[in-house]
Design a protein around this motif. Sequence first.
Motif, short mmCIF file in Angstrom:
data_model
loop_
_atom_site.label_atom_id
_atom_site.label_comp_id
_atom_site.label_asym_id
_atom_site.label_seq_id
_atom_site.Cartn_x
_atom_site.Cartn_y
_atom_site.Cartn_z
N GLU A 79 25.36 28.50 23.06
CA GLU A 79 25.93 27.48 22.18
C GLU A 79 27.06 26.71 22.86
N ALA A 80 27.67 27.32 23.90
CA ALA A 80 28.74 26.66 24.64
C ALA A 80 28.19 25.92 25.86
N LEU A 81 27.34 26.59 26.62
CA LEU A 81 26.71 25.99 27.80
C LEU A 81 25.36 26.66 27.99
N PRO A 82 24.27 25.96 27.73
CA PRO A 82 22.94 26.58 27.82
C PRO A 82 22.71 27.23 29.18
N SER A 83 22.23 28.46 29.16
CA SER A 83 22.04 29.21 30.39
C SER A 83 20.98 28.60 31.29
N ARG A 84 20.08 27.79 30.72
CA ARG A 84 19.04 27.18 31.54
C ARG A 84 19.60 26.06 32.41
N ALA A 85 20.83 25.64 32.17
CA ALA A 85 21.47 24.63 32.99
C ALA A 85 22.18 25.30 34.16
N LYS A 86 21.67 25.08 35.37
CA LYS A 86 22.25 25.69 36.57
C LYS A 86 23.22 24.66 37.17
N THR A 87 24.47 24.78 36.81
CA THR A 87 25.46 23.76 37.16
C THR A 87 26.39 24.24 38.28
N HIS A 88 27.15 23.29 38.83
CA HIS A 88 28.12 23.63 39.88
C HIS A 88 29.30 24.42 39.32
N ASN A 89 29.51 24.38 38.02
CA ASN A 89 30.60 25.14 37.44
C ASN A 89 30.19 26.60 37.31
N TYR A 90 30.50 27.38 38.34
CA TYR A 90 30.09 28.78 38.40
C TYR A 90 31.25 29.73 38.17
N LEU A 91 32.30 29.25 37.47
CA LEU A 91 33.47 30.08 37.25
C LEU A 91 33.15 31.36 36.49
N ASN A 92 32.18 31.30 35.59
CA ASN A 92 31.80 32.50 34.84
C ASN A 92 31.38 33.62 35.79
N GLY A 93 30.51 33.29 36.73
CA GLY A 93 30.07 34.29 37.70
C GLY A 93 31.15 34.66 38.69
N ILE A 94 31.99 33.71 39.06
CA ILE A 94 33.09 34.00 39.98
C ILE A 94 34.06 35.01 39.37
N LEU A 95 34.42 34.78 38.11
CA LEU A 95 35.32 35.73 37.44
C LEU A 95 34.70 37.12 37.37
N ALA A 96 33.38 37.18 37.13
CA ALA A 96 32.70 38.46 37.09
C ALA A 96 32.76 39.14 38.45
N ARG A 97 32.50 38.39 39.51
CA ARG A 97 32.53 38.96 40.85
C ARG A 97 33.93 39.40 41.26
N LEU A 98 34.97 38.67 40.80
CA LEU A 98 36.34 39.07 41.12
C LEU A 98 36.67 40.46 40.60
N GLU A 99 36.06 40.84 39.48
CA GLU A 99 36.31 42.17 38.93
C GLU A 99 35.80 43.28 39.84
N LEU A 100 34.87 42.95 40.74
CA LEU A 100 34.30 43.97 41.61
C LEU A 100 35.27 44.40 42.72
N ARG A 101 36.37 43.69 42.86
CA ARG A 101 37.32 44.03 43.93
C ARG A 101 37.91 45.42 43.77
N VAL A 102 37.90 45.96 42.56
CA VAL A 102 38.46 47.29 42.33
C VAL A 102 37.38 48.36 42.37
N SER A 103 36.17 47.98 42.75
CA SER A 103 35.07 48.95 42.83
C SER A 103 34.34 48.77 44.15
N ASP A 104 33.36 49.62 44.39
CA ASP A 104 32.52 49.50 45.59
C ASP A 104 31.24 48.72 45.30
N ALA A 105 31.11 48.19 44.09
CA ALA A 105 29.89 47.50 43.70
C ALA A 105 29.78 46.14 44.38
N ASP A 106 28.55 45.65 44.52
CA ASP A 106 28.36 44.34 45.13
C ASP A 106 27.67 43.35 44.20
#
Length: 307
Positions: free
Chosen positions: A148-175
């Motif tokens: 409802e905010a940004l359709p997931s089928r739209a693959k846009t340059h604004n990837y902050l959602n995924g970047i924030l998710a990946r930043l959380e991995l810094r405290v773990s060994d996950a990739d």
Amino acid sequence: MSDLQYHVDGELVSAASATVSVRDRGFQYGDAVFETLRVYGGEVFRWEAHADRLAGSTEVLALEHGLSNAELKRRVDETLAANDFADASVKLSITRGVQQGKLTPDPEIDPTVVVQATPLPRGGVEGEPVWDEPATLQTVKTRRIPDEALPSRAKTHNYLNGILARLELRVSDADEAVMLDGDGHLAEGATSNLFFVDGDALCTPSLDGPVLPGITRAAVLDVAEAEEIPVREGAFTPDDLRNAEEAFVTNSTWEVRPVETVDGISVGGGPVTTLLRRVFDARIEREYYRSDVDGDADSADNDGPDT
């Protein structure tokens, strides 16, 4: 790789001199769409599917770039030829172009179109995966943006959602991050689709949720159908993934990547993952390298990964 050639607005230029304006809306607002393409033996994997998804992304953004699929494909092919790449990853980006610095876009646009290519190892049966180890996954607090905010089928340059998710991995060994929807159900990885095996079924989050319709995801589901593996697409919890008999993630670059752990819990690969990888590789070998493959499943003779 200092002599890499990129395609920028219809011209081949050296990677070192490839630039876009600081006033480009793709830079200023992420007002742009893109596709990451996998190339095998000089041919783009499922080009038509990628072109359709790109068209869907531009439709969501009302980004009328005016370029045909044939013209976009020509630019991709020219980039591959200029770099002499037979096996590669290609990023095709289209922005709304340079406009005045205001949030509301002008109706008339002069799009910026950029094609970047990076060499990859050969794919198929004779190739090697681009990843060194099975994936380690970690469930993160960052939720997937609702449709409802940004359709997931739209693959846009604004990837902050995924970047924030990946930043959380810094405290773990996950990739790779496991992202949930607003209701706490599995959505997708930061850059991948999720699959796991529960009983005799292959399970994956439904596209009814905030899940990007992955091209490799669709190819894997094609293989599962050909192999008569039951598939359940639906709403699943993190515990479903943690307690799975086996799991894997997919994207255009990783293809089918087994999962070793989820939130530190051992999951590992298994016979279903192994079968799907083998048949997927066999299809790539036949369709893109024109090689016969002995000893593979009969379904490898069925329709290949091109649509």
